[in-house]
Design a protein around this motif. Structure first.
Motif, short mmCIF file in Angstrom:
data_model
loop_
_atom_site.label_atom_id
_atom_site.label_comp_id
_atom_site.label_asym_id
_atom_site.label_seq_id
_atom_site.Cartn_x
_atom_site.Cartn_y
_atom_site.Cartn_z
N GLY A 147 0.81 -1.21 0.00
CA GLY A 147 0.00 0.00 0.00
C GLY A 147 0.85 1.26 0.00
O GLY A 147 0.49 2.26 -0.62
N LEU A 148 1.98 1.22 0.68
CA LEU A 148 2.88 2.37 0.71
C LEU A 148 3.41 2.67 -0.69
O LEU A 148 3.47 3.83 -1.11
CB LEU A 148 4.03 2.11 1.68
N ALA A 149 3.79 1.62 -1.41
CA ALA A 149 4.26 1.82 -2.79
C ALA A 149 3.16 2.41 -3.66
O ALA A 149 3.42 3.30 -4.48
CB ALA A 149 4.75 0.50 -3.37
N LEU A 150 1.93 1.92 -3.50
CA LEU A 150 0.82 2.45 -4.30
C LEU A 150 0.56 3.92 -4.01
O LEU A 150 0.25 4.70 -4.93
CB LEU A 150 -0.44 1.65 -4.05
N GLU A 151 0.66 4.33 -2.75
CA GLU A 151 0.49 5.74 -2.42
C GLU A 151 1.53 6.59 -3.14
O GLU A 151 1.22 7.66 -3.69
CB GLU A 151 0.58 5.93 -0.91
N ARG A 152 2.76 6.13 -3.15
CA ARG A 152 3.81 6.86 -3.86
C ARG A 152 3.54 6.88 -5.36
O ARG A 152 3.70 7.91 -6.03
CB ARG A 152 5.17 6.23 -3.58
N TRP A 167 -5.42 1.55 -10.13
CA TRP A 167 -4.57 0.88 -9.15
C TRP A 167 -5.30 -0.31 -8.54
O TRP A 167 -6.48 -0.23 -8.19
CB TRP A 167 -4.17 1.85 -8.04
N VAL A 168 -4.58 -1.41 -8.38
CA VAL A 168 -5.14 -2.63 -7.78
C VAL A 168 -4.22 -3.06 -6.64
O VAL A 168 -3.05 -3.36 -6.87
CB VAL A 168 -5.27 -3.77 -8.81
N HIS A 169 -4.76 -3.07 -5.42
CA HIS A 169 -3.97 -3.43 -4.24
C HIS A 169 -4.21 -4.91 -3.93
O HIS A 169 -5.13 -5.26 -3.18
CB HIS A 169 -4.39 -2.55 -3.07
N ALA A 170 -3.42 -5.77 -4.52
CA ALA A 170 -3.67 -7.21 -4.41
C ALA A 170 -2.46 -7.99 -4.88
O ALA A 170 -1.61 -7.49 -5.61
CB ALA A 170 -4.89 -7.59 -5.25
N GLU A 171 -2.41 -9.25 -4.45
CA GLU A 171 -1.52 -10.21 -5.06
C GLU A 171 -2.09 -10.61 -6.42
O GLU A 171 -3.31 -10.66 -6.61
CB GLU A 171 -1.36 -11.45 -4.19
N LEU A 172 -1.23 -10.93 -7.35
CA LEU A 172 -1.68 -11.28 -8.69
C LEU A 172 -2.68 -12.42 -8.67
O LEU A 172 -3.70 -12.38 -9.37
CB LEU A 172 -0.47 -11.65 -9.56
#
Length: 226
Positions: free
Chosen positions: A90-95, A109-114
């Motif tokens: 989530g931190l990477a996605l925020e950046r 953006w998708v916050h998930a494992e593939l």
């Protein structure tokens, strides 16, 4: 992204993506911790193999697997691609979302494992996985998820660091046998696929960021015929 795991070195909207993570909480925690150790983990530049292989393609729908801080996603969006970017941290996605806002581009953006993302099957003209940290399972779930996402006529572009798959188990716990490597994906390709490129070649390495010391890439580019 897998990079230095062996050494342990440390108009986009993320709201819907970050409301709920889909995947193993331990995986998310591991990567959030790693990103928290640096204000910027990667170079901020798109990966060289991606640029080389994609620059001449007609833009369409692309899935960026393990998007990290978003450099590839932003580059693709600037080039006219309809970008879906997937990441466990989530931190990477925020950046990444911040970089996309600064660039004035839209990314989904998708916050998930593939393997847990429930992506629409056979719907992406390009699936890009640049140095992904995909965990290996007996049923080859991650490998099959990569292939399943590619639309007929579309491309899979999988790039990894040459030699990482043969590293010994490190004191940090990094074991190459735990992860998916290009040869494993290539082994699953059947008559529905045409391998356009499967080679080791010198890497276009960034000047900074984790993993800048790696000098050679493994590049697998395969087209789904049907």
């Amino acid at each position: 992204m897998i990079d230095d795991l062996a050494t342990g070195s440390p108009a986009s909207d993320t709201r819907s993506a970050l409301d709920g993570y889909v995947g193993d909480p331990a995986v998310q925690a591991e990567w959030d911790k790693r990103y928290s150790e640096r204000e910027q983990l990667w170079s901020g530049q798109p990966n060289g193999a991606l640029v080389a292989e994609v620059a001449a393609l007609t833009p369409g729908r692309v899935l960026d697997v393990g998007c990290g801080e978003g450099a590839d996603a932003v580059w693709l969006a600037r080039g006219g691609w309809d970008v879906t970017a997937l990441e466990v941290s989530g931190l990477a996605l925020e950046r990444a979302a911040g970089h996309a806002r600064d660039a004035g581009v839209a990314v989904r953006w998708v916050h998930a494992e593939l393997t847990e993302a429930a992506l629409p099957p056979a719907s992406f003209d390009l699936v890009s996985a640049q140095y992904p940290a995909l965990l290996r399972t007996p049923d080859a779930a991650a490998e099959r998820a990569l292939l399943a996402a590619v639309a007929p006529g579309g491309l899979l572009l999988l790039v990894h660091h040459a030699g990482m798959d043969t590293h010994p188990v490190h004191d940090s716990g990094f074991d190459p046998a735990d992860y998916v490597w290009p040869a494993m994906v290539a082994a699953l390709l059947d008559d529905d696929w045409e391998v356009e490129l499967n080679e080791q070649r010198p890497r276009v390495a960034p000047d900074s960021g984790a993993g800048a010391h790696h000098v050679d890439d493994l590049v697998l580019r395969a087209r789904r015929l049907r």
